[in-house]
Design an enzyme around this catalytic site. Structure first.
Site, PDB file in Angstrom:
ATOM      1  N   SER A  78      61.468  52.159  72.751  1.00 54.16           N
ATOM      2  CA  SER A  78      61.452  51.749  71.348  1.00 54.16           C
ATOM      3  C   SER A  78      62.690  52.203  70.596  1.00 54.16           C
ATOM      4  O   SER A  78      62.926  51.763  69.475  1.00 54.16           O
ATOM      5  CB  SER A  78      60.209  52.318  70.657  1.00 54.16           C
ATOM      6  N   GLU A 128      61.977  42.324  71.313  1.00 55.10           N
ATOM      7  CA  GLU A 128      63.397  42.645  71.132  1.00 55.10           C
ATOM      8  C   GLU A 128      64.032  42.754  72.518  1.00 55.10           C
ATOM      9  O   GLU A 128      63.610  43.581  73.332  1.00 55.10           O
ATOM     10  CB  GLU A 128      63.555  43.971  70.382  1.00 55.10           C
ATOM     11  N   ASN A 145      62.088  49.142  64.488  1.00 57.97           N
ATOM     12  CA  ASN A 145      61.824  50.577  64.357  1.00 57.97           C
ATOM     13  C   ASN A 145      62.866  51.277  63.493  1.00 57.97           C
ATOM     14  O   ASN A 145      62.554  52.236  62.790  1.00 57.97           O
ATOM     15  CB  ASN A 145      61.742  51.237  65.737  1.00 57.97           C
TER      16      ASN A 145
END
Length: 698
Positions: free
Chosen positions: A449, A482, A520
C-alpha cells in the site's frame, strides 16, 4: 423561433438515435393481432439503446401509429439482443442552456412514455435485457411487464449521477410495489456503489408480473400476454399500503440519506420528496413535479460533476492512460498468492472467480494456510447461498483454490502476488524465494500500500518483472487497482498487469513509484490534518464531524478504524520519511497503537472512552470550519505536487482513484472539480485543475 424540443434536438446532435421498429404479430391461442415495437439503435450490445429527443420522437411515432389502429388487441415493447434500454442519452445534457430547454426534455419523456399506459388496449413491456433509468420507466408505463431470468442489470441510477428518475419512476414505481421497495431501487442501490438487481429480483419485487428463461423469452412472453388478453391469466398485485408503512419508509430513507450525505447532494433528497408526495398525487401532478425536478437538477453543478465522474468510470477507466500495447500481455493460466490472511483470501477468491484458473496460496504453517483456504471456501458457500453461483460453479471455485506450505507450488505459475506483512525486508525475502522457483517470465506483483516497488525489486535477478498491484479493501467491492511501474518494470509485465486487471473487472490506474501512490497518500494527508487538530486540543467528535459537508462514505475516525490504527501509522511514517515537511506523524496515534487499540468506536457507535483519553491534550482547538478548510487546502496543495511529479497522467486520474478506491462521492465529481468549484484550487495553487472546464480526457 425554434421550440424548446427543436432546440433540444440541436443540443443532442451527436445522439445515436434508438429506432422503434413496429411489426404486426398474430398472438397465439387466437388472442388477436398485436403490434410489437423493438427498440434498436443499430449497434450491438456494446452500444446500448438510449433515449434522446430523437429516440423519444421515434417511439412516439410508433405508439401514435398503433393508437390509430382498430384491429389490434395489444402493444408490446422489447429491446435488441441483450439490451432493453439503458435510459436517457446524456451526451447533450452539458449543453442545455436554460431551464426551459431542460423542462422540455423532461416533459417530452413523459408525453411519450405515458401513452403506453393510456392506450385503449393493454401494453406489455418484454424486458429482455439490461434496463436502466428511462428503460425501466418505459416498462413501468406499460400495463404489464415480463422479465428475462437472464437480465444482468436493472436499475434507476439517476440519483447516483445527480438527477431523479424523472420520466415516471418516482411516481409509478412506489405506486406499483410500495414505497419501501421502491426506495431500494431509487435511493438505496444508487447510493450503494450504484448497485443493480437481476431479472429474478425484478420479478420477486413485483416489478415484473412474469419471468421466463432467456432462450425463448419473447415467444413465451407473447404466449403469456395472449393468455392475459383472453382472460386465462389474471395478474394480481398486492394492494400498496399508503398509510403508516409508506410514511415510515420515507422517514427511514431520509435518516439514511442524511447520515450518508449530510445535505451535500440535492438529488436523493429531491427524489425522496417526490416519492413521499406520490402517495397522494394524481398521475398528472406526479409527472409535472418530476418535470420540475429534472429541469432544476439538469441546470445544477451537481449534475455536471456527476456526469464528469460517470464519464471517468465508464470511459477513462476502460482506457487507462499510459498502459502499454495489450498485445504484449502474457497469458495467465495459474496464479500464486503468498500469504493466507484476510487480504490474501480475498485476492485468491477474486482471481479464481474472474480468471477461472488454479490459485495456490502459501503461508508459514499449516494452521494459517488451512484458515486461509477455509475462508475462501466459506465465501464461496455464501455466494452459493445468495444464488450468485450455482452448485457446479461453487464446487469448481473451491477446487481451484488450494494451499501449499512450499513455494515450489508456484513452479508453473504465470502470476504471483504477495500479500504479506508491510515491511520491506519481508517482501524482499518473499520475492527472492519466489524468484528461485518460478519461470523467468512470471510476473511478480505486490499488493503493497505504500512501499517502493523499485526497492522491493532491487535485489532480484529479474527486477523487470516486478509490478505494484494495489487493491483496496474490501476487494470485492472497491473497483480501483493502482498499478505501479518500478524503475525497471518492463512493458510486457505492465501489459500483463493491465490485462489481468481488466479480466478481474477492476478500474486500473497507472501510478509512478512514489510513496503511498495516490489514494493512501491523499487519505493519509487528509486524516493527518484531522488527527493534528485533535492533537492540538480539538474534541475528537468535533474534528471527526468537520468534514461531514463533503458527504464522504465514512468519517475520518471511522476510516481510521477500518484501515486499522497500526496500518495507518505505518503509512504515515512512510510518508513522513519521504516528505517530512508536509506529512506529520500523530503522537496520539503512536500511543494508540502502542496501547494495542484496534478500534476507535465502541459498540454503541460512540468513541471508546479509553481511546478518547489517549486523544486528549493540546490547548488550541479548532472549529469545524477551520478543520475542513485546513484538510481540503492540504489536499489541493498535495494534488498539485503529485501532478507536477507525474505520479499520474492527469487530474482525471486522481479523481478516478478517489472515486473508485476511496468512495469519493459521485455528486462531487471527483476531488479536483470540487476544489475548483469551491475556490480552493485558486486560493492554494493560484490556478484551477480544470481551467478549460470538466473533461475526463483533458
Amino acid at each position: 423561433m425554434s421550440t424548446p424540443i427543436e432546440q433540444a434536438r440541436e443540443l443532442f446532435s451527436d445522439e445515436v438515435v434508438t429506432k422503434a421498429f413496429a411489426r404486426d404479430i398474430e398472438l397465439p391461442y387466437g388472442a388477436g393481432k398485436a403490434v410489437l415495437i423493438t427498440l434498436d439503435n443499430g449497434h450491438d450490445h456494446t452500444k446500448p439503446n438510449t433515449f434522446g429527443p430523437g429516440g423519444l420522437l421515434e417511439l412516439d411515432a410508433a405508439i401514435e401509429a398503433a393508437k390509430a389502429r382498430t384491429d389490434i388487441v395489444a402493444v408490446a415493447v422489447t429491446g435488441k439482443p441483450f439490451i432493453f434500454a439503458v435510459g436517457a442519452d446524456l451526451t447533450g445534457v452539458p449543453k442545455v442552456e436554460n431551464h426551459e430547454q431542460a423542462h422540455a426534455i423532461g416533459k417530452l419523456g413523459h408525453d411519450v412514455f405515458r401513452k403506453l399506459g393510456e392506450l385503449d388496449v393493454p401494453t406489455f413491456a418484454l424486458i429482455n435485457g439490461a434496463a436502466m433509468g428511462g428503460g425501466v420507466e418505459v416498462a413501468l408505463h406499460c400495463t404489464y411487464r415480463t422479465v428475462s431470468a437472464g437480465v444482468p442489470a436493472f436499475a434507476l441510477p439517476e440519483t447516483f449521477l445527480g438527477l431523479v428518475p424523472g420520466w415516471g419512476g418516482t411516481y409509478l414505481l412506489p405506486n406499483l410495489i410500495g414505497a419501501e421497495k421502491a426506495l431500494k431501487i431509487i435511493i438505496d442501490n444508487p447510493m450503494n456503489q450504484n448497485k443493480m438487481i437481476k431479472g429474478p429480483q425484478v420479478h420477486e419485487m413485483g416489478i415484473a408480473d412474469a419471468i421466463f428463461e432467456p432462450a425463448d423469452f419473447v415467444e413465451e412472453s407473447l404466449r403469456w400476454a395472449a393468455k392475459v388478453i383472453k382472460g386465462d391469466v389474471t395478474v394480481e398485485r398486492p394492494e400498496v399500503d399508503k398509510g403508516e408503512a409508506w410514511d415510515q419508509a420515507i422517514n427511514n430513507a431520509r435518516f439514511m440519506v442524511e447520515g450518508k450525505l449530510h445535505g451535500a447532494a440535492p438529488a436523493p433528497v429531491r427524489a425522496l420528496d417526490l416519492v413521499a408526495a406520490a402517495k397522494d398525487r394524481t398521475r398528472d401532478e406526479g409527472f409535472a413535479a418530476e418535470d420540475d425536478a429534472l429541469a432544476d437538477l439538469m441546470m445544477s453543478d451537481t449534475l455536471k460533476s456527476g456526469l464528469y465522474a460517470f464519464d471517468l468510470v465508464q470511459k477513462r477507466a476502460k482506457r487507462p492512460a499510459g498502459a502499454p500495447d495489450k498485445q504484449l500481455a502474457r497469458k495467465v493460466t495459474k496464479v500464486g498468492v503468498v500469504g493466507a490472511g484476510l487480504m490474501a483470501g480475498q485476492l485468491a477468491l477474486l482471481f479464481a472467480r474472474r480468471l477461472g484458473v488454479p490459485v495456490v496460496m502459501t503461508d508459514l504453517d499449516q494452521e494459517r494456510l488451512d484458515k486461509g483456504v477455509d475462508y475462501v471456501h466459506g465465501e464461496v458457500d455464501k455466494l452459493l447461498a445468495k444464488g450468485r453461483v450455482n452448485a457446479d460453479k461453487a464446487s469448481r471455485l473451491k477446487s481451484l483454490v488450494t494451499g501449499s506450505l512450499t513455494k515450489d507450488a508456484f513452479s508453473d505459475a504465470d502470476f504471483v502476488i504477495e500479500a504479506v506483512f508491510e515491511k520491506m525486508e519481508v517482501k524482499q525475502q518473499v520475492f527472492a524465494e519466489v524468484e528461485a522457483v518460478v519461470p523467468a517470465e512470471t510476473v511478480l506483483a505486490t499488493n503493497t500500500s505504500s512501499l517502493s516497488i523499485t526497492e522491493m525489486a532491487s535485489k532480484l535477478k529479474h527486477p523487470e518483472r516486478v509490478v505494484g498491484f494495489h487493491f483496496f479493501n474490501p476487494v470485492a467491492v472497491l473497483p480501483l487497482l493502482e498499478i505501479i511501474r518500478g524503475e525497471k518494470t518492463d512493458d510486457a509485465t505492465l501489459a500483463t498487469a493491465f490485462a489481468t486487471a481488466k479480466t478481474l473487472k477492476k478500474s486500473a490506474v497507472l501510478c509512478k513509484d512514489a510513496p503511498a501512490f495516490v489514494v493512501n497518500r491523499l487519505l493519509t494527508l487528509f486524516m493527518g490534518e484531522v488527527l493534528a487538530a485533535v492533537e492540538e486540543g480539538t474534541e475528537p467528535e468535533v474534528a471527526d464531524r468537520a468534514v461531514a459537508p463533503l458527504g464522504l462514505p465514512m468519517s475520518p475516525l471511522l476510516l481510521l478504524q477500518l484501515v486499522g490504527p497500526a496500518v495507518a501509522l505505518h503509512v504515515s511514517e512512510t510518508l513522513n520519511a519521504a516528505f517530512p515537511e508536509r506529512f506529520g506523524v500523530s503522537e496520539q496515534l503512536r500511543t494508540l497503537v502502542g496501547a494495542g487499540k484496534t478500534a476507535i468506536y465502541g459498540p454503541d457507535f460512540a468513541i471508546d472512552p479509553e481511546v478518547k483519553k489517549l486523544f486528549t491534550g493540546g490547548g488550541s482547538p479548532s472549529s469545524e470550519e477551520q478543520i475542513l478548510d485546513r484538510a481540503i487546502s492540504a489536499l489541493a496543495r498535495e494534488i498539485k505536487i503529485m501532478l507536477d511529479e507525474g505520479v499520474v497522467a492527469k487530474p482525471a486520474d486522481i479523481d478516478l482513484c478517489l472515486i473508485t478506491g476511496a468512495g469519493w462521492p459521485f455528486h462531487l465529481g471527483g476531488i479536483t472539480p470540487y476544489l475548483d468549484r469551491s475556490g480552493v484550487s485558486e486560493k492554494v495553487n493560484g490556478e484551477q485543475f480544470h481551467p478549460d472546464g470538466l473533461s475526463a480526457l483533458s
